[in-house]
Design a protein around this motif. Sequence first.
Motif, mmCIF file in Angstrom:
data_model
loop_
_atom_site.group_PDB
_atom_site.id
_atom_site.type_symbol
_atom_site.label_atom_id
_atom_site.label_comp_id
_atom_site.label_asym_id
_atom_site.label_seq_id
_atom_site.Cartn_x
_atom_site.Cartn_y
_atom_site.Cartn_z
ATOM 1 N N UNK A 22 -18.225 20.686 43.204
ATOM 2 C CA UNK A 22 -18.093 19.233 43.056
ATOM 3 C C UNK A 22 -19.406 18.544 43.433
ATOM 4 N N UNK A 23 -19.987 18.999 44.529
ATOM 5 C CA UNK A 23 -21.252 18.448 44.997
ATOM 6 C C UNK A 23 -22.330 18.649 43.928
ATOM 7 N N UNK A 24 -22.369 19.856 43.431
ATOM 8 C CA UNK A 24 -23.379 20.239 42.437
ATOM 9 C C UNK A 24 -23.252 19.412 41.156
ATOM 10 N N UNK A 27 -19.124 15.398 41.101
ATOM 11 C CA UNK A 27 -17.726 15.024 40.854
ATOM 12 C C UNK A 27 -16.972 14.924 42.179
ATOM 13 N N UNK A 28 -15.833 14.251 42.165
ATOM 14 C CA UNK A 28 -14.984 14.193 43.355
ATOM 15 C C UNK A 28 -14.227 15.499 43.476
ATOM 16 N N UNK A 68 -8.597 12.885 51.408
ATOM 17 C CA UNK A 68 -10.019 12.693 51.104
ATOM 18 C C UNK A 68 -10.766 13.990 51.398
ATOM 19 N N UNK A 69 -12.082 13.965 51.245
ATOM 20 C CA UNK A 69 -12.895 15.168 51.425
ATOM 21 C C UNK A 69 -12.714 15.779 52.812
ATOM 22 N N UNK A 70 -12.555 14.930 53.824
ATOM 23 C CA UNK A 70 -12.489 15.504 55.170
ATOM 24 C C UNK A 70 -11.311 15.039 56.014
ATOM 25 N N UNK A 71 -10.342 14.357 55.425
ATOM 26 C CA UNK A 71 -9.186 13.948 56.222
ATOM 27 C C UNK A 71 -7.926 13.829 55.366
ATOM 28 N N UNK A 72 -6.795 14.036 56.020
ATOM 29 C CA UNK A 72 -5.508 13.854 55.349
ATOM 30 C C UNK A 72 -4.668 12.928 56.221
ATOM 31 N N UNK A 73 -4.213 11.813 55.636
ATOM 32 C CA UNK A 73 -3.356 10.886 56.365
ATOM 33 C C UNK A 73 -2.009 10.775 55.666
ATOM 34 N N UNK A 114 -8.141 7.808 37.869
ATOM 35 C CA UNK A 114 -8.828 6.768 38.636
ATOM 36 C C UNK A 114 -10.275 7.145 38.958
ATOM 37 N N UNK A 115 -10.554 8.469 39.095
ATOM 38 C CA UNK A 115 -11.893 8.891 39.498
ATOM 39 C C UNK A 115 -12.726 9.465 38.358
#
Length: 210
Positions: A22-24, A27-28, A68-73, A114-115
């Motif tokens: 994704x980083x490369x 993309x999300x 999200x990339x680093x958290x889940x709520x 959406x993304x």
Amino acid sequence: MRVIAIDGPAGSGKSTVARRLAERLGLRYLDTGAMYRAITFAALRRNIDPGELDPVAALARKVDLEVTLDAVRVDGVDATIEIRGPEVTRAVSVAANPGVREEMVARQRDWARRHGGGVIEGRDIGSVVFPEAELKVYLDARPEVRAARRSKEVTDLSYETVAADLARRDALDQGRDTSPLTRAGDAVEVDTSDLTVDEIVELLTEQIGG
Ligand code: DC
């Protein structure tokens, strides 16, 4: 919309590879396993038996999920750590609940719209959720390699326990009636046992002509 689908069993390297890819590609990234874990967390927190089909499906439809990339709520509560714990991992068979799957698949498609797409990892992404994905990848690795990887992440359980949990979850994921883990016919299959993350990302980038 640009979707890259990454499927495979636990410990096959999906998360690491999907994040890097994704980083490369700019993309999300979406971890759909975290969504099923979040529903399990929500059920346990409300004392709903994760095996009850209708109540858990109803819960899945109304729960507020933020992955999200680093958290889940989950309903505003940070569940990032708990969703990886043994309690949730053992009860995550909510993924076999058709009502839960229907709701999660709808949310995943909505997220991608959406993304403008994304790198999306799970078990049924190429086969069910995004059959039209630009690239479908099926990652796998030898069982002992997958267990060793998981064992490194979970420091408080023995290798034997982790290996047994993994084998049990493989059987559940592959044997369930609704959207079992399978390799889509047109997926690129990579055995990650003896490859580095860089090598896998390189190989996949080549597949899409990047
Ligand atoms: O990838 P993971 O271990 O975090 O996934 C947790 C569980 O959710 C796993 O047992 C399989 C299930 N899952 C699924 O059924 N479909 C997906 N798209 C993603 C995960």
